[in-house]
Every structure is written in C-alpha cells, then in structure tokens.
Design a protein around this motif. Structure first.
Motif, PDB file in Angstrom:
ATOM      1  N   THR A 240      -7.015   2.615  -6.354  1.00  0.00           N
ATOM      2  CA  THR A 240      -7.630   3.036  -5.096  1.00  0.00           C
ATOM      3  C   THR A 240      -6.796   4.120  -4.419  1.00  0.00           C
ATOM      4  O   THR A 240      -7.339   5.075  -3.839  1.00  0.00           O
ATOM      5  CB  THR A 240      -7.782   1.836  -4.150  1.00  0.00           C
ATOM      6  OG1 THR A 240      -8.535   0.807  -4.805  1.00  0.00           O
ATOM      7  CG2 THR A 240      -8.523   2.247  -2.884  1.00  0.00           C
ATOM      8  N   ALA A 241      -5.456   3.997  -4.497  1.00  0.00           N
ATOM      9  CA  ALA A 241      -4.573   5.012  -3.904  1.00  0.00           C
ATOM     10  C   ALA A 241      -4.738   6.358  -4.597  1.00  0.00           C
ATOM     11  O   ALA A 241      -4.720   7.420  -3.951  1.00  0.00           O
ATOM     12  CB  ALA A 241      -3.121   4.551  -3.974  1.00  0.00           C
TER      13      ALA A 241
ATOM     14  N   LEU B 147     -13.940  12.967   0.271  1.00  0.00           N
ATOM     15  CA  LEU B 147     -13.107  11.784   0.438  1.00  0.00           C
ATOM     16  C   LEU B 147     -13.896  10.513   0.168  1.00  0.00           C
ATOM     17  O   LEU B 147     -13.444   9.618  -0.569  1.00  0.00           O
ATOM     18  CB  LEU B 147     -12.512  11.754   1.848  1.00  0.00           C
ATOM     19  CG  LEU B 147     -11.614  10.558   2.185  1.00  0.00           C
ATOM     20  CD1 LEU B 147     -10.427  10.508   1.245  1.00  0.00           C
ATOM     21  CD2 LEU B 147     -11.156  10.625   3.635  1.00  0.00           C
TER      22      LEU B 147
ATOM     23  N   SER C  54     -14.745  10.204  -3.591  1.00  0.00           N
ATOM     24  CA  SER C  54     -13.588   9.853  -4.410  1.00  0.00           C
ATOM     25  C   SER C  54     -13.204   8.386  -4.243  1.00  0.00           C
ATOM     26  O   SER C  54     -12.914   7.693  -5.225  1.00  0.00           O
ATOM     27  CB  SER C  54     -12.407  10.759  -4.043  1.00  0.00           C
ATOM     28  OG  SER C  54     -11.304  10.505  -4.873  1.00  0.00           O
ATOM     29  N   ILE C  55     -13.221   7.896  -3.013  1.00  0.00           N
ATOM     30  CA  ILE C  55     -12.860   6.499  -2.775  1.00  0.00           C
ATOM     31  C   ILE C  55     -13.882   5.560  -3.398  1.00  0.00           C
ATOM     32  O   ILE C  55     -13.539   4.576  -4.074  1.00  0.00           O
ATOM     33  CB  ILE C  55     -12.723   6.235  -1.261  1.00  0.00           C
ATOM     34  CG1 ILE C  55     -11.509   6.984  -0.712  1.00  0.00           C
ATOM     35  CG2 ILE C  55     -12.596   4.741  -0.988  1.00  0.00           C
ATOM     36  CD1 ILE C  55     -11.350   6.863   0.790  1.00  0.00           C
TER      37      ILE C  55
ATOM     38  N   ARG D 231       0.660   4.116  -2.814  1.00  0.00           N
ATOM     39  CA  ARG D 231       0.412   5.529  -2.511  1.00  0.00           C
ATOM     40  C   ARG D 231       1.528   6.419  -3.037  1.00  0.00           C
ATOM     41  O   ARG D 231       1.280   7.544  -3.493  1.00  0.00           O
ATOM     42  CB  ARG D 231       0.233   5.716  -1.000  1.00  0.00           C
ATOM     43  CG  ARG D 231      -1.118   5.246  -0.482  1.00  0.00           C
ATOM     44  CD  ARG D 231      -1.364   5.736   0.930  1.00  0.00           C
ATOM     45  NE  ARG D 231      -0.493   5.097   1.902  1.00  0.00           N
ATOM     46  CZ  ARG D 231      -0.801   3.983   2.576  1.00  0.00           C
ATOM     47  NH1 ARG D 231      -1.971   3.388   2.367  1.00  0.00           N
ATOM     48  NH2 ARG D 231       0.041   3.467   3.445  1.00  0.00           N
TER      49      ARG D 231
ATOM     50  N   LEU E 130      -8.449  13.226  -0.644  1.00  0.00           N
ATOM     51  CA  LEU E 130      -7.857  14.048   0.415  1.00  0.00           C
ATOM     52  C   LEU E 130      -7.643  15.494  -0.050  1.00  0.00           C
ATOM     53  O   LEU E 130      -7.915  16.442   0.695  1.00  0.00           O
ATOM     54  CB  LEU E 130      -6.526  13.433   0.864  1.00  0.00           C
ATOM     55  CG  LEU E 130      -6.624  12.133   1.677  1.00  0.00           C
ATOM     56  CD1 LEU E 130      -5.242  11.533   1.896  1.00  0.00           C
ATOM     57  CD2 LEU E 130      -7.301  12.401   3.024  1.00  0.00           C
TER      58      LEU E 130
ATOM     59  N   TRP F 105       0.831  -1.204   0.000  1.00  0.00           N
ATOM     60  CA  TRP F 105       0.000   0.000   0.000  1.00  0.00           C
ATOM     61  C   TRP F 105       0.865   1.254   0.000  1.00  0.00           C
ATOM     62  O   TRP F 105       0.535   2.253  -0.649  1.00  0.00           O
ATOM     63  CB  TRP F 105      -0.934   0.022   1.216  1.00  0.00           C
ATOM     64  CG  TRP F 105      -2.238  -0.669   0.988  1.00  0.00           C
ATOM     65  CD1 TRP F 105      -2.677  -1.832   1.533  1.00  0.00           C
ATOM     66  CD2 TRP F 105      -3.282  -0.209   0.126  1.00  0.00           C
ATOM     67  NE1 TRP F 105      -3.926  -2.147   1.073  1.00  0.00           N
ATOM     68  CE2 TRP F 105      -4.330  -1.165   0.211  1.00  0.00           C
ATOM     69  CE3 TRP F 105      -3.446   0.891  -0.698  1.00  0.00           C
ATOM     70  CZ2 TRP F 105      -5.514  -1.042  -0.511  1.00  0.00           C
ATOM     71  CZ3 TRP F 105      -4.620   1.017  -1.424  1.00  0.00           C
ATOM     72  CH2 TRP F 105      -5.635   0.064  -1.324  1.00  0.00           C
TER      73      TRP F 105
ATOM     74  N   GLN G  43      -7.833   7.842  -3.196  1.00  0.00           N
ATOM     75  CA  GLN G  43      -7.604   8.384  -1.853  1.00  0.00           C
ATOM     76  C   GLN G  43      -6.907   9.738  -1.917  1.00  0.00           C
ATOM     77  O   GLN G  43      -7.295  10.686  -1.208  1.00  0.00           O
ATOM     78  CB  GLN G  43      -6.772   7.406  -1.029  1.00  0.00           C
ATOM     79  CG  GLN G  43      -7.503   6.122  -0.650  1.00  0.00           C
ATOM     80  CD  GLN G  43      -6.590   5.152   0.078  1.00  0.00           C
ATOM     81  OE1 GLN G  43      -5.383   5.358   0.169  1.00  0.00           O
ATOM     82  NE2 GLN G  43      -7.165   4.080   0.602  1.00  0.00           N
ATOM     83  N   ARG G  44      -5.877   9.842  -2.760  1.00  0.00           N
ATOM     84  CA  ARG G  44      -5.137  11.097  -2.861  1.00  0.00           C
ATOM     85  C   ARG G  44      -6.023  12.217  -3.396  1.00  0.00           C
ATOM     86  O   ARG G  44      -6.027  13.336  -2.857  1.00  0.00           O
ATOM     87  CB  ARG G  44      -3.918  10.909  -3.778  1.00  0.00           C
ATOM     88  CG  ARG G  44      -2.805  10.086  -3.161  1.00  0.00           C
ATOM     89  CD  ARG G  44      -2.106  10.889  -2.086  1.00  0.00           C
ATOM     90  NE  ARG G  44      -1.129  10.073  -1.380  1.00  0.00           N
ATOM     91  CZ  ARG G  44      -0.395  10.506  -0.372  1.00  0.00           C
ATOM     92  NH1 ARG G  44      -0.537  11.745   0.051  1.00  0.00           N
ATOM     93  NH2 ARG G  44       0.455   9.709   0.233  1.00  0.00           N
TER      94      ARG G  44
END
Length: 453
Positions: A351-352, A400, A403-404, A23, A359, A19, A355-356
C-alpha cells in the motif's frame, strides 16, 4: 478509562511507527528500481492528463467568453472591436450581449466620428473593416457576373475579420483579393479587372455606386471578396442601410470597462480583450453564477470521464503494475518478517508503494495540466481566469486515488502469503493478476478507441 486510554495511544503509535517504516522501505524500493517506477508514473499520469486537458479544451471553447473573443482574432495586439448598432445610448454586458437600449437623444454621425477618434487609448490605432452585405461583381470585358454577400473593404489584410489565408500587408483602393471558387466562376486571375456595384450606404446618398478593382491575389475560400479601403465610398457611421463598419483597436494599451461604457453612450457595442480576461466582478459571464455554471459544465463529464478512468486504467493499466511489484516485493516482505514484522506489515509495504507512486503521478499530472491550462488561457488571449480550476483538482486527486485503489488487491495478496516459504521454494506466490497477464495486451488494444473517444 485511564487504563484504556494509554493502550489506545500505544496502539496508535505502534501503527504509526509501522506505517513510517513501510513508507521508508517503499521510498527506497522506488529509488532502486527507477525505470520501472518512471514507467508506472507515466502509465498512471499521462492518460489522466490527456483526458483532463481534452475536457478543459472543450470547456474553454464552449465558453461564451471564448465565443465572444473570436471577434478579436488571434492577434494579441487587437485590443477591442466596436460596432455601432444604435443611434442612441445602449447598455451591454462584457460578452457583448445587449441588456437594453437606453434611448435618449440621437447621436449624429459627425459627433460619432469625433467621439471615436478621442476614445481610442493613447498609443493605439483604429483599423476599419467595412462589410457590404450584398454586392454584384462583374468581370470587365465579359458577360460574367455574380452576387456576393459580405464583401469586405479594409486597408489591411491582417485585420481580424478578413481571414485571408497567407494574406498580409496593406490593400490599396482599387485592388482586391478574391477566393478561388469565385475566381473560377468569373474566369479571372491575378491582374484581371472587376466591377463591384452595391446599393449599400453611400457617402453621397446615391442609390447605387460602382467601382473598378484589379485582382491582386487569389486565395482558398468560399465566395469571398476583399477590396481595398476607399474603393467604395461608403458612409462609415450610419446604422443599417446595407453595410456595417467594425472598428478594431490595435496596439498595446488595453480597452477598460470604463472605456466600453463611454462608447456605449454613442450606440456602440464593444468587445474588449482586457474586459473578457478580467471582467467586472458584478457580472456573471456564463448567464448565471460563475461557480455554478462551471460546475454544471463539468459535472456530467467528470462522472463519465472518472468512470472510464477507473474501469480502463484500474483494470487494464494500473493493477498489473502492482501485480508485478507484488512479486518483486516478496524478498523485502520476507526481510520484514525476519526482523519481527507480521503479515499486515507486508500489506502495508504494498500500500505504501501505491501511495508513493500515486503522489509522484499526481505531481507530474498537476505540472502537465497546469502547463496546458496556461497554454490554453494565454494562447486564447483570455488569461488564466477562463480555465476551470477543477482541472487542477482532478489532476491532483485522480492519479493518487487510482494508484491507491490499484494497490489494495496486491497488498491483500501479499499479506496473505508466507514470503519466507516462497523464497525457500516451499510455496508459490499465487497471483490471479499475474496469471491473467496475457489477456491485458488484447484488452488494452480494445480500450484504445474508448480512451480516444
């Protein structure tokens, strides 16, 4: 047990390492394609900000504190307003609602005058606006007259309750400002003379009194008449009798809750800007516990707005972004496979990225909503305490989550394909989302009225 524990720990550390790598690659990918990343953040964050600020504005303007503050007007220097409603002591809450009449000895009008003058904070001054609830207005030299309700008598057109569009400065005794519809009805203009007569409270106890006024200005309005202070010789302090006097405290010194209680003893109802902004802790200003009241006001709107956001943004706006990112990430995914990664690592990459982007969108949304909240709170003169804290929480969580969730389907698709084969041309990268892209402009246009509503 001792053998299984190291294996579980090893699996956890391996997943954590993978992970971390995903990321790191996602962060580099976002930095490389800055314009597309900014567009993604804007598409996710801005609709959230618009809807949250709209709900926040509605919450504030429907608050009893906001309604009470309308008595004070927009001038931040207007600290409080006091109106005498009883001849003896009363009890009120910070919003101006009467809890009870405490009774006791009546306070004479002469005593009230001295009490009010001594009560004003140092450095502040009083502006008096007297309201004659009914008066007869006649044009001099013509048989035209009409009845007007709530004629205002004041020395300043800037006083909060006056509300003359574009009106500023002093208004001398014997001068008047009149609304255009009333001027047309009486056939008067600037420089015309009127006679105002009323049976309201008079200082000399006469049953009626008349006064002549000259029209200084005509403004847009509906049956409004404002006359200069001293035009009618009204009794300022009695309760009832056809007229009401509002005493506005103007200056820089705030009127505290202790000051409010002190004037209650003379039968005055007081609304203070400082008390509305920072109410006493033992009062629940919404009619119940503040936390319960605010959650009750927000609950139905959070459900409705949250559902609309998920349906509109996730389906129409956000998911296509990650569908495009999925195709652009195929080469990076092939590199991951080449250095020993697996198909799950391809999904982790997508998925990363979600997440970015989420955020970054949350950070932008929180900043914009915080600015809007500050503008609401201090623009209305009530401070940040009137702004519901749920607005910031929603701004932090919704982008967040959106987006996820939007990245899950592209991540699953990317994990299911052979990236190396796609790059070599031996296979295609199927994406139902990409094939459906022509539908989105039409669907987006259909969703605009829903978003605005």
């Amino acid at each position: 047990m001792s053998r299984r524990t190291p294996r579980v720990l090893e699996t956890f550390l391996e997943a954590r390492r993978r992970w971390r790598v995903a990321r790191r690659i996602a962060r580099r990918t976002i930095r490389v394609d800055v314009k597309r990343s900014i567009a993604a953040v804007a598409i996710i964050a801005l609709p959230v900000v618009l809807i949250i600020t709209g709900v926040t504005a509605w919450t504030i303007t429907s608050s009893p504190r906001y309604v009470a503050a309308q008595w004070l007007g927009d001038r931040p220097t207007t600290q409080a307003v006091a109106v005498r409603i009883a001849r003896s002591s009363i009890a009120q809450d910070p919003l101006g609602s009467i809890n009870s009449s405490l009774g006791g000895k009546d306070v004479t009008d002469d005593d009230v005058a001295g009490t009010l003058e001594a009560w004003v904070p140092n450095g502040d001054r009083l502006e008096i606006v007297e309201t004659v609830h009914r008066a007869s207005v006649t044009r001099v030299g013509a048989a035209k007259s009409t009845s007007v309700e709530d004629v205002l008598q004041t020395a300043s057109l800037d006083a909060p309750e006056v509300g003359v569009p574009g009106g500023t400065g002093k208004l001398a005794a014997g001068r008047a400002a009149i609304s255009d519809d009333l001027a047309d009805e009486l056939g008067v203009s600037v420089g015309s003379s009127l006679v105002v007569s009323t049976a309201a409270n008079t200082a000399d106890g006469a049953s009626t009194q008349k006064a002549s006024v000259v029209v200084d200005s005509v403004f847009e309005g509906e049956r409004r008449l404002v006359i200069g202070e001293g035009t009618l010789d009204l009794a300022t302090y009695p309760v009832g009798g056809g007229s009401t006097s509002a005493f506005y405290v103007v200056g820089s010194a705030p009127v505290t809750w202790e000051k409010v209680l002190a004037l209650n003893s003379s039968g005055f109802l007081v609304i203070s800007r400082a008390v509305l902004a920072d109410p006493p802790a033992h009062f629940a200003l919404e009619g119940q516990e503040p936390s319960l009241a605010r959650s009750e006001m927000w609950r139905p709107f959070v459900i409705v707005v949250g559902s609309l956001l998920v349906l509109i943004e996730l389906v129409l706006l956000v998911t296509p972004i990650f569908a495009v990112a999925q195709n652009r990430a195929i080469r990076t995914a092939a590199t991951i496979l080449a250095i020993g990664g697996d198909h799950a690592d391809q999904g982790r990459l997508m998925t990363a990225i979600g997440q970015r982007i989420g955020l970054l969108s949350s950070a932008v949304a929180v900043v914009l909503v915080a600015i809007a909240d500050l503008a609401f709170g201090f623009g209305y003169g009530l401070g940040f305490s009137i702004v519901p804290w749920q607005s910031l929480a929603a701004a932090a969580l919704l982008p967040l989550v959106l987006s996820i969730v939007a990245s899950i389907s592209p991540a699953r698709d990317l994990a299911a394909i052979d990236s190396v084969a796609v790059i070599m041309g031996k296979a295609r990268a199927p994406s139902k989302l990409v094939r459906r892209t022509p539908v989105y402009p039409i669907a987006l246009l259909l969703a605009v009225p829903t978003t605005i509503a």
